[in-house]
Design an enzyme around this catalytic site. Structure first.
Site, mmCIF file in Angstrom:
data_model
loop_
_atom_site.group_PDB
_atom_site.id
_atom_site.type_symbol
_atom_site.label_atom_id
_atom_site.label_comp_id
_atom_site.label_asym_id
_atom_site.label_seq_id
_atom_site.Cartn_x
_atom_site.Cartn_y
_atom_site.Cartn_z
ATOM 1 N N ASP A 228 2.564 -41.596 48.239
ATOM 2 C CA ASP A 228 2.691 -41.544 46.645
ATOM 3 C C ASP A 228 4.400 -41.396 46.637
ATOM 4 O OD1 ASP A 228 1.607 -40.558 44.206
ATOM 5 O OD2 ASP A 228 2.866 -39.104 44.617
ATOM 6 N N GLU A 292 3.634 -46.434 47.433
ATOM 7 C CA GLU A 292 3.919 -46.876 45.969
ATOM 8 C C GLU A 292 5.400 -46.742 45.953
ATOM 9 O OE1 GLU A 292 2.933 -44.411 41.518
ATOM 10 O OE2 GLU A 292 3.665 -43.149 43.574
HETATM 11 C C1 GLC Z 1 2.146 -41.117 41.419
HETATM 12 C C2 GLC Z 1 0.657 -41.024 41.186
HETATM 13 C C3 GLC Z 1 0.586 -40.593 40.054
HETATM 14 C C4 GLC Z 1 1.160 -38.990 39.957
HETATM 15 C C5 GLC Z 1 2.674 -38.969 40.473
HETATM 16 C C6 GLC Z 1 2.957 -37.662 40.590
HETATM 17 O O1 GLC Z 1 2.832 -42.019 40.709
HETATM 18 O O2 GLC Z 1 0.169 -42.146 41.170
HETATM 19 O O3 GLC Z 1 -0.618 -40.371 39.604
HETATM 20 O O4 GLC Z 1 0.904 -38.385 38.724
HETATM 21 O O5 GLC Z 1 2.792 -39.918 41.581
HETATM 22 O O6 GLC Z 1 2.307 -37.240 42.052
#
Ligand code: GLC
Length: 593
Positions: A228, A292
């Protein structure tokens, strides 16, 4: 090691007269990482399947749907956070990394899911939230307890300045990124919600504790992690103010650039160390990191593969996912760019996830959404790379955004209403049946399905030959053919404004030909090209295509299904899809100048 082995009949290719330069010497058996040829599927556990009628999904619900996933052709599932959490950010605020949230089940349920998935050759990836914990995590509770607590430095604490926060950094989720903690009269930093304090990766004990989390899940037998928010692990230690830009954002805050709290080079050291844990973990079965990895451009995202491809194997290219134009030239350009990324990394493609409006809506024109959904699926599942689906896209699920602020769950939707409605709309329950609560639960679900669940659900679509679901299934089956699994990708007719077309060539006797009509008009397509051509030995022309097409042909379009009429032209209806396997050895050879 899990490997895909290709041998035997397909390997009889060497000697074929085709115009490709391919190294086929000794390539009778190919060993490649499993994740290059897997179809990944993201599951939002709160919304996938509820097994106990409390209105929220759970682990046993996922287990009960493994046969569905198997039948669809899914090889790996990524489960978004299912760990104990106050659920401020619906699981992305974790208070215990090594347990299962009681509302989702128990560790025994998870172990059972893992075992059942394994029986079906489905791998499981956990979501690893590496940038922050919950403010209720014991690490943070210790850290905030006093300035000299041994875990104080596990988070980012600073004195305020001029009676306010240490600098002008803003949270991505609105307002200052600093929160004053009265107990010690210092501010802590949070890039996301205030309930999600950022951890300090410069602290060696914190780093080791995080790597231990990875070890814990690898030991259980998971096949890797989706990482993440990788870009924001480090910030400027000198806390320079971010440049302020013109205007305000959806939260009414001044726009700022995230110059000093995004993409610090130290992130590469962490990624290498984490990757080393995966690569050397005893008994682990070739685990993978999906990241991500938002970045300003494709080049910066591609840096996340690592200089020696020793960081994230599958960084997510958000520029592809956010390309919100149904445009053949734009997708052609993006695919070419990602396919030949500077790192030489293997591409991962996706359109939708739990943070953005579903692509059924983003690409749909309101009239031909089902045909467009098939068109987009055909691209995702036939380009060279690993596809990642978001639950429900295979049945054409659409968003159901809240209509009133009182109905919003996602805090960014509450703060930013009405400009920012939050992410509830893309997180509604999976639509299993046309019955009550879309067959998701026997109790009232935490979010409401869009009305279209009555037609767009697994039960109805399984029974309809023409459904989006059956189209996905057929595509996934087709992509497991040799040319789509291993083949290179060559764009055809590179200046065509409406048609995106490419050949996937493996050099072993069959190629995949993909022709996608991105426009709402019928288009006749004759791939007569100067740069690259499909050449037939007899006539040197694009004819007798029917002799070359082997049985696996998929067609779809908005107003008609029959696309190929013979001769050298494909009649492509609006949003038409033509995916075929063409046999080089009999009739056709593929030639690229
Ligand atoms: C990432 C996740 C999202 C979350 C953020 C903070 O972007 O995909 O859903 O709110 O991280 O953890």
């Amino acid at each position: 090691m899990f490997v895909s082995t290709v041998s035997g009949a397909m390997a009889a290719g060497p000697g074929l007269d085709h115009g490709l330069t391919l190294d086929v010497s000794g390539a009778h058996e190919r060993k490649e990482a499993w994740w290059k040829h897997a179809v990944f599927y993201e599951i939002y556990p709160r919304s996938f399947k509820d097994s106990n009628g409390d209105g929220i999904g759970d682990i046993n619900g996922i287990t009960s749907k493994l046969d569905y996933l198997k039948d669809l052709g899914i090889d790996a599932i990524w489960i978004t956070p299912c760990f104990p959490s106050p659920q401020v950010d619906f699981g992305y605020d974790i208070s215990d990394y090594c347990a299962i949230a009681p509302e989702y089940g128990t560790m025994a349920d998870f172990d059972n899911l893992l075992a059942e998935a394994k029986k079906r050759n489905i791998r499981i990836l956990m979501d690893f939230v590496v940038n922050h914990t919950s403010d209720k995590h014991p690490w943070f509770e210790e850290s905030r307890s006093s300035k000299d607590n041994p875990k104080r430095d596990w988070y980012i604490w600073r004195d305020g300045k001029n009676g306010g926060p240490p600098n002008n950094w803003q949270s991505l989720f609105g307002r200052s990124a600093w929160k004053l903690d009265p107990k010690t009269n210092q501010y802590y930093y949070h890039f996301f919600y205030a309930e999600q304090p950022d951890v300090n990766w410069r602290n060696p004990q914190l780093k080791e504790a995080m790597l231990d989390v990875a070890r814990f899940w690898l030991k259980k037998g998971v096949s890797g992690f989706r990482l993440d928010a990788v870009g924001c692990l480090f910030e400027d230690p000198e806390l320079h103010d971010n440049p302020v830009l013109a205007g305000t954002n959806n939260f009414g805050d001044p726009n700022t650039e995230f110059k000093y709290n995004d993409h610090y080079p130290e992130v590469h050291d962490v990624m290498r160390d984490l990757r080393a844990v995966l690569d050397t973990f005893p008994g682990a079965d070739d685990p993978v990191l999906v990241g991500e990895t938002a970045g300003p451009d494709v080049k910066s995202i591609s840096e996340m593969y690592g200089n020696k491809l020793d960081e994230i194997q599958l960084p997510m290219n958000f520029h592809f996912a956010y390309l919100n134009k149904r445009s053949a030239p734009e997708f052609r350009k993006m695919i070419q760019e990602w396919d030949s990324n500077p790192a030489g990394g293997w591409p991962l493609y996706f359109y939708s996830n739990h943070d953005q409006i579903r692509h059924y809506v983003r690409y749909g024109d309101g009239k031909n959404n089902d045909a467009i959904a098939k068109l987009m699926a055909a691209m995702l599942l036939t380009v060279r790379g690993t596809p990642l689906l978001y639950y429900g896209e295979e049945i054409g699920m659409e968003n159901n955004d809240p209509k009133r602020v009182e109905d919003v769950y996602d805090p960014i939707g509450k703060l930013g209403w009405p400009k920012e409605k939050g992410r509830d709309g893309e997180r509604t329950p999976m639509q299993w049946t046309p019955g009550q609560y879309a067959g998701f639960s026997t109790g009232k679900p935490w979010l409401t399905s869009p009305d279209s669940f009555k037609s767009h659900n697994v039960e109805a679509e399984s029974a309809s030959e023409d459904s989006i679901l059956n189209f996905y299934k057929a595509l996934i089956k087709l992509r497991k053919e040799e040319s789509f699994m291993h083949g290179s990708l060559r764009m055809v007719d590179v200046d065509n404004p409406d048609i995106l077309s490419y050949v996937r060539s493996n050099g072993y006797g069959t190629d995949g030909l993909v022709v996608l009509n991105f426009s709402d008009k019928a288009v006749d397509f004759t791939p007569h090209l100067s740069a690259r051509a499909i050449v037939f030995p007899q006539s040197n022309d694009f004819e007798k295509l029917e002799q070359a097409i082997v049985e696996k042909t998929l067609v779809a379009g908005a107003d008609q299904k029959v696309i190929y009429h013979g001769g050298n032209t494909l009649h492509m209806p609006p949003f038409g899809v033509f995916v075929a396997q063409i046999r080089q050895s009999n009739v056709i050879r593929v030639h690229y100048k």
